[in-house]
Design a protein around this motif. Structure first.
Motif, PDB file in Angstrom:
ATOM      1  N   ALA A   1       0.837  -1.211   0.000  1.00 35.77           N
ATOM      2  CA  ALA A   1       0.000   0.000   0.000  1.00 35.77           C
ATOM      3  C   ALA A   1       0.862   1.249   0.000  1.00 35.77           C
ATOM      4  CB  ALA A   1      -0.919  -0.018   1.211  1.00 35.77           C
ATOM      5  N   ILE A   2       1.964   1.188   0.750  1.00 35.93           N
ATOM      6  CA  ILE A   2       2.875   2.347   0.791  1.00 35.93           C
ATOM      7  C   ILE A   2       3.464   2.587  -0.604  1.00 35.93           C
ATOM      8  CG2 ILE A   2       5.067   3.201   1.741  1.00 35.93           C
ATOM      9  CD1 ILE A   2       4.345   1.605   4.313  1.00 35.93           C
ATOM     10  N   GLY A   3       3.860   1.479  -1.262  1.00 40.78           N
ATOM     11  CA  GLY A   3       4.420   1.585  -2.617  1.00 40.78           C
ATOM     12  C   GLY A   3       3.444   2.225  -3.581  1.00 40.78           C
ATOM     13  N   VAL A   4       2.186   1.758  -3.543  1.00 39.91           N
ATOM     14  CA  VAL A   4       1.163   2.304  -4.443  1.00 39.91           C
ATOM     15  C   VAL A   4       0.943   3.783  -4.150  1.00 39.91           C
ATOM     16  CG1 VAL A   4      -1.287   2.193  -5.050  1.00 39.91           C
ATOM     17  CG2 VAL A   4       0.015   0.097  -4.773  1.00 39.91           C
ATOM     18  N   THR A   5       0.872   4.137  -2.866  1.00 37.97           N
ATOM     19  CA  THR A   5       0.658   5.534  -2.486  1.00 37.97           C
ATOM     20  C   THR A   5       1.790   6.420  -2.999  1.00 37.97           C
ATOM     21  OG1 THR A   5      -0.337   4.651  -0.488  1.00 37.97           O
ATOM     22  CG2 THR A   5       0.049   7.018  -0.530  1.00 37.97           C
ATOM     23  N   VAL A   6       3.021   5.910  -2.862  1.00 38.20           N
ATOM     24  CA  VAL A   6       4.180   6.697  -3.311  1.00 38.20           C
ATOM     25  C   VAL A   6       4.105   6.919  -4.825  1.00 38.20           C
ATOM     26  CG1 VAL A   6       6.695   6.630  -3.617  1.00 38.20           C
ATOM     27  CG2 VAL A   6       5.691   6.013  -1.418  1.00 38.20           C
ATOM     28  N   VAL A   7       3.803   5.834  -5.576  1.00 37.27           N
ATOM     29  CA  VAL A   7       3.730   5.942  -7.045  1.00 37.27           C
ATOM     30  C   VAL A   7       2.642   6.937  -7.442  1.00 37.27           C
ATOM     31  CG1 VAL A   7       3.126   4.688  -9.158  1.00 37.27           C
ATOM     32  CG2 VAL A   7       4.664   3.646  -7.496  1.00 37.27           C
ATOM     33  N   LEU A   8       1.460   6.803  -6.809  1.00 37.21           N
ATOM     34  CA  LEU A   8       0.355   7.714  -7.138  1.00 37.21           C
ATOM     35  C   LEU A   8       0.702   9.157  -6.793  1.00 37.21           C
ATOM     36  CD1 LEU A   8      -2.833   5.680  -6.075  1.00 37.21           C
ATOM     37  CD2 LEU A   8      -2.064   6.227  -8.375  1.00 37.21           C
ATOM     38  N   SER A   9       1.388   9.356  -5.670  1.00 35.99           N
ATOM     39  CA  SER A   9       1.765  10.716  -5.260  1.00 35.99           C
ATOM     40  C   SER A   9       2.729  11.330  -6.261  1.00 35.99           C
ATOM     41  CB  SER A   9       2.420  10.702  -3.875  1.00 35.99           C
ATOM     42  OG  SER A   9       1.569  10.075  -2.979  1.00 35.99           O
ATOM     43  N   ILE A  10       3.698  10.507  -6.723  1.00 33.17           N
ATOM     44  CA  ILE A  10       4.667  11.016  -7.710  1.00 33.17           C
ATOM     45  C   ILE A  10       3.941  11.398  -8.996  1.00 33.17           C
ATOM     46  CG2 ILE A  10       6.639  10.353  -9.167  1.00 33.17           C
ATOM     47  CD1 ILE A  10       7.601   8.608  -6.795  1.00 33.17           C
ATOM     48  N   LEU A  11       3.007  10.523  -9.393  1.00 37.50           N
ATOM     49  CA  LEU A  11       2.227  10.776 -10.618  1.00 37.50           C
ATOM     50  C   LEU A  11       1.427  12.075 -10.491  1.00 37.50           C
ATOM     51  CD1 LEU A  11       1.943   9.017 -13.184  1.00 37.50           C
ATOM     52  CD2 LEU A  11      -0.268   8.277 -12.304  1.00 37.50           C
ATOM     53  N   ALA A  12       0.765  12.235  -9.339  1.00 36.34           N
ATOM     54  CA  ALA A  12      -0.044  13.445  -9.109  1.00 36.34           C
ATOM     55  C   ALA A  12       0.849  14.681  -9.119  1.00 36.34           C
ATOM     56  CB  ALA A  12      -0.785  13.320  -7.790  1.00 36.34           C
TER      57      ALA A  12
ATOM     58  N   TYR B   1     -10.651   1.154 -10.222  1.00 37.51           N
ATOM     59  CA  TYR B   1     -11.056   0.466 -11.454  1.00 37.51           C
ATOM     60  C   TYR B   1     -12.538   0.097 -11.388  1.00 37.51           C
ATOM     61  CZ  TYR B   1     -11.810  -3.190 -14.821  1.00 37.51           C
ATOM     62  OH  TYR B   1     -12.350  -3.938 -15.837  1.00 37.51           O
ATOM     63  N   LYS B   2     -12.963  -0.382 -10.222  1.00 36.61           N
ATOM     64  CA  LYS B   2     -14.368  -0.807 -10.092  1.00 36.61           C
ATOM     65  C   LYS B   2     -15.319   0.371 -10.294  1.00 36.61           C
ATOM     66  CE  LYS B   2     -14.091  -4.923  -7.251  1.00 36.61           C
ATOM     67  NZ  LYS B   2     -13.941  -5.374  -5.878  1.00 36.61           N
ATOM     68  N   THR B   3     -14.913   1.550  -9.832  1.00 34.60           N
ATOM     69  CA  THR B   3     -15.746   2.742 -10.031  1.00 34.60           C
ATOM     70  C   THR B   3     -15.880   3.042 -11.521  1.00 34.60           C
ATOM     71  OG1 THR B   3     -14.890   3.600  -7.953  1.00 34.60           O
ATOM     72  CG2 THR B   3     -15.964   5.189  -9.398  1.00 34.60           C
ATOM     73  N   ALA B   4     -14.724   2.990 -12.230  1.00 36.21           N
ATOM     74  CA  ALA B   4     -14.755   3.256 -13.679  1.00 36.21           C
ATOM     75  C   ALA B   4     -15.577   2.187 -14.389  1.00 36.21           C
ATOM     76  CB  ALA B   4     -13.326   3.287 -14.228  1.00 36.21           C
ATOM     77  N   GLU B   5     -15.438   0.949 -13.947  1.00 34.08           N
ATOM     78  CA  GLU B   5     -16.163  -0.163 -14.555  1.00 34.08           C
ATOM     79  C   GLU B   5     -17.687   0.020 -14.370  1.00 34.08           C
ATOM     80  OE1 GLU B   5     -15.960  -3.850 -12.458  1.00 34.08           O
ATOM     81  OE2 GLU B   5     -15.618  -4.990 -14.294  1.00 34.08           O
TER      82      GLU B   5
ATOM     83  N   PHE C   1      -6.672   1.648 -16.654  1.00 35.20           N
ATOM     84  CA  PHE C   1      -5.327   1.059 -16.747  1.00 35.20           C
ATOM     85  C   PHE C   1      -4.846   0.518 -15.393  1.00 35.20           C
ATOM     86  CE2 PHE C   1      -4.219   3.645 -20.728  1.00 35.20           C
ATOM     87  CZ  PHE C   1      -4.347   2.524 -21.535  1.00 35.20           C
ATOM     88  N   SER C   2      -5.403   1.053 -14.316  1.00 33.51           N
ATOM     89  CA  SER C   2      -4.958   0.619 -12.984  1.00 33.51           C
ATOM     90  C   SER C   2      -5.249  -0.867 -12.759  1.00 33.51           C
ATOM     91  CB  SER C   2      -5.618   1.467 -11.897  1.00 33.51           C
ATOM     92  OG  SER C   2      -6.978   1.112 -11.772  1.00 33.51           O
ATOM     93  N   PHE C   3      -6.143  -1.443 -13.576  1.00 38.05           N
ATOM     94  CA  PHE C   3      -6.459  -2.874 -13.442  1.00 38.05           C
ATOM     95  C   PHE C   3      -5.249  -3.733 -13.817  1.00 38.05           C
ATOM     96  CE2 PHE C   3      -8.357  -6.893 -14.949  1.00 38.05           C
ATOM     97  CZ  PHE C   3      -9.077  -7.231 -13.812  1.00 38.05           C
ATOM     98  N   LEU C   4      -4.327  -3.154 -14.602  1.00 36.28           N
ATOM     99  CA  LEU C   4      -3.134  -3.913 -14.982  1.00 36.28           C
ATOM    100  C   LEU C   4      -2.313  -4.265 -13.742  1.00 36.28           C
ATOM    101  CD1 LEU C   4      -2.085  -1.889 -18.145  1.00 36.28           C
ATOM    102  CD2 LEU C   4      -2.946  -4.234 -18.079  1.00 36.28           C
ATOM    103  N   TYR C   5      -2.436  -3.418 -12.713  1.00 37.17           N
ATOM    104  CA  TYR C   5      -1.749  -3.739 -11.452  1.00 37.17           C
ATOM    105  C   TYR C   5      -2.542  -4.820 -10.739  1.00 37.17           C
ATOM    106  CZ  TYR C   5      -0.337  -3.215  -6.594  1.00 37.17           C
ATOM    107  OH  TYR C   5       0.054  -3.473  -5.324  1.00 37.17           O
ATOM    108  N   LYS C   6      -3.789  -4.512 -10.387  1.00 35.61           N
ATOM    109  CA  LYS C   6      -4.714  -5.515  -9.862  1.00 35.61           C
ATOM    110  C   LYS C   6      -6.098  -4.875  -9.704  1.00 35.61           C
ATOM    111  CE  LYS C   6      -4.010  -4.972  -4.899  1.00 35.61           C
ATOM    112  NZ  LYS C   6      -3.644  -5.600  -3.652  1.00 35.61           N
TER     113      LYS C   6
END
Lengths: 233, 362
Positions: free
Chosen positions: B5-16, B142-146, B132-137
């Protein structure tokens, strides 16, 4: 009543439409049949919408797991339906500006068009685009050049992929385009495979499909295949 | 919080952070500008294009037959035929303006920032990333977009079916005067066609599937659909595929290709004949493979094996083309993200200066 009437309807409609192809006086019947079919298909969308409502409203009222997603489904469904059916934001039709309902429902500037441009299209296109990753992943796992047939499949796929991109011409650029071996250039090879070998295989498949459809259709029209009525008979 | 979860948060923060930074650098990104366009129409009486259809009697007597029409106020027809006090209707619409034009004429008051379309671009971009986030899992984003895809698609096709099929083909045939007066002005055949009650009744029966009782009645509609499909498809496939494909295959093996002066082109003739030979051999061997009434042994087995080779090549080509199609779609999505949203690339030359130079110079 529950099974006989549908069988009679199928046979009558089917045979009438087949006969209409051979009797010029009945050709209008064939056109009507196609239009009737498209009308019922459009009404089937209403059935689909109703079914969607039924499932998600139940999920919402039962507070099932993931009910919040049902709320999103229902919200987006109603908003799209209302703006589309009521043509919200539709500009007048220039030929008939005095008729407020004559404007196009999907014209630029309508709310429905906005939903299409910024929700429907990006979402569905991305869903399909994601298949590129899954196809690549499946191919990596499934394609093994373990026999001659597998090598043919793999080799053709590579030739087509390379031939359709800039990589193909770049790899075989050294072959003179006017020389006797010009056909070995990847873009030429790719075109030849598509034009000759692929055409031959596809033709046989299409002939097989046509025969299969004709025999299945006859079985259905003659009442020999009743699987569409359910009940396993 | 788990390490994942920390990894995902860091990646998303960098992206933002990168997206915010891109929005603040140079001319920013993901904005749409529009120009307001006013359309004004005036009602006139024009000479009828088909006088007999408007007034047969007058047309027969050679009199000038006119009909009502709406034309732009600044058109030649308006100047010629508009009478004093003729009814006018005007409305405004907005047309997109490339950003290069906004930069070139910053004082143009007709150009304005479009909140709705800018919001649309950002929403579309974020939803693209959500899918595209579904490519991770599988994840809530993703469910909201779906869920949005499901809701919007169901309603979209219902609306398209209603306006494109039910109104013109069903209501337009049963109550043409009503449709002409409200939805499709200009309809000529205003006589109701009562045979169109058949699909209307079958349509209502189909909807019985949603009713608590009498669901079996929907089978009648299903039977109609199956009967129509079976008949139409059978004829179409036999005519369009079976006969056409056999017809295209049964050609002379020796294919003569002639030059412009009428002489035979030997080289082209050789290749055209080889092509035809491969086609015939390919089709026959594949059909032999599909023929299961004979055991695939001996000569039949060998021919069937050649058929398998042709089929493998066909499947390989189909696979290659499918991959190409999906990659093209993927490229289009990336183009949207980097062009329309982030303004990093500019393939359509809409804002050359804004995107490329401003990125470099800040």
């Amino acid at each position: 009543m529950k099974r006989t009437v549908p069988l009679i309807i199928t046979a009558t409609v089917g045979l009438l439409l087949i006969v209409a192809n051979f009797v010029p006086a009945l050709s209008e019947l064939s056109e009507d049949g196609t239009t009737f079919f498209s009308i019922i298909a459009a009404i089937a969308f209403v059935l689909g919408g109703g079914s969607l409502l039924k499932v998600h409203l139940k999920k919402l009222s039962d507070r099932d797991r993931g009910w919040a997603y049902s709320l999103i489904v229902l919200g987006s469904f109603f908003v799209t339906l209302v703006v589309g059916l009521f043509k919200i934001g539709a500009p007048p039709n220039p030929a008939y500006p005095d008729k407020p309902w004559a404007g196009g429902y999907n014209e630029p500037g309508t709310f429905f068009n906005w939903i299409y441009e910024y929700l429907f299209y990006p979402l569905t296109a991305t869903m399909f685009a994601m298949l590129a990753f899954y196809i690549a992943s499946a191919a990596f796992r499934a394609f093994r050049a373990k026999n001659f047939e597998a090598i043919l499949l793999l080799g053709t796929a590579f030739i087509i992929l390379l031939g359709q991109t800039a990589a193909g011409p770049a790899l075989t650029n050294w072959i003179p385009p006017d020389g006797p071996f010009a056909g070995l250039r990847l873009e030429e090879l790719s075109a030849y495979v598509m034009d000759v070998f692929n055409t031959a295989g596809s033709r046989a498949i299409v002939i097989g499909i046509a025969l299969g459809i004709a025999s299945t259709s006859l079985k259905i029209l003659m009442g020999l295949d009743r699987s569409y009525l359910g009940g396993g008979n | 919080m788990s390490r994942q979860a920390i990894g995902v948060t860091v990646v998303l923060s960098i992206l933002a952070a990168l997206i915010v930074a891109r929005s603040l650098i140079g001319d920013g990104s993901g904005r749409v500008y529009t120009r307001t366009v006013t359309t004004e129409m005036v009602e006139v009486r024009l000479p009828a294009s088909d006088p007999a259809a408007v007034d047969e009697e007058q047309a027969r007597q050679g009199q000038v037959v006119t009909e009502e029409a709406w034309v732009p106020v600044d058109s030649e027809e308006a100047k010629k035929y508009a009478s004093e006090g003729a009814a006018t209707i005007s409305w405004t619409s907005r047309k997109n303006v490339p950003y290069s034009q906004v930069r070139a004429s910053p004082d143009d008051e007709g150009i304005s920032f479009s909140w709705s379309q800018t919001l649309g671009i950002w929403l579309a971009a974020l939803l693209t990333l959500a899918i595209f986030s579904f490519l991770y899992k599988d994840n809530p984003i993703y469910k909201t977009a779906e869920s949005l895809v499901v809701g919007v698609s169901a309603a979209y096709w219902m609306v398209v079916g209603f306006w494109d099929i039910i109104i013109p083909n069903l209501i337009g045939r049963l109550a043409p005067a009503f449709v002409e007066a409200n939805f499709t002005p200009g309809l000529t055949d205003l006589e109701p066609q009562w045979r169109y009650l058949i699909p209307a009744i079958f349509g209502v029966l189909l909807l019985m599937r949603l009713a608590p009782k009498g669901q079996w009645l929907s089978l009648w509609t299903l039977a109609f659909i199956v009967g129509t499909t079976a008949a139409l498809r059978m004829v179409a496939y036999i005519e369009g595929d079976f006969i056409t494909q056999i017809n295209a295959t049964i050609e002379p093996l020796y294919q003569v290709v002639r030059n412009a002066d009428g002489t035979t082109d030997g080289y082209a003739t050789l290749w055209a004949s080889i092509r035809q030979l491969i086609l015939v051999v390919g089709v026959l061997s594949c059909l032999t493979y599909f023929f299961f009434s004979l055991e695939h042994k001996g000569a039949v087995g060998k021919v069937a094996r050649v058929g398998i080779w042709f089929l493998m090549i066909t499947f390989g080509a189909a696979f290659g083309m499918t991959v190409m199609g999906r990659i093209t779609l993927l490229a289009a999505r990336f183009e949207f993200l980097f062009d329309d949203w982030l303004w990093i690339i500019d393939p359509n030359k809409q804002r050359e200066v804004a995107s490329v130079i401003s990125m470099i110079t800040g």
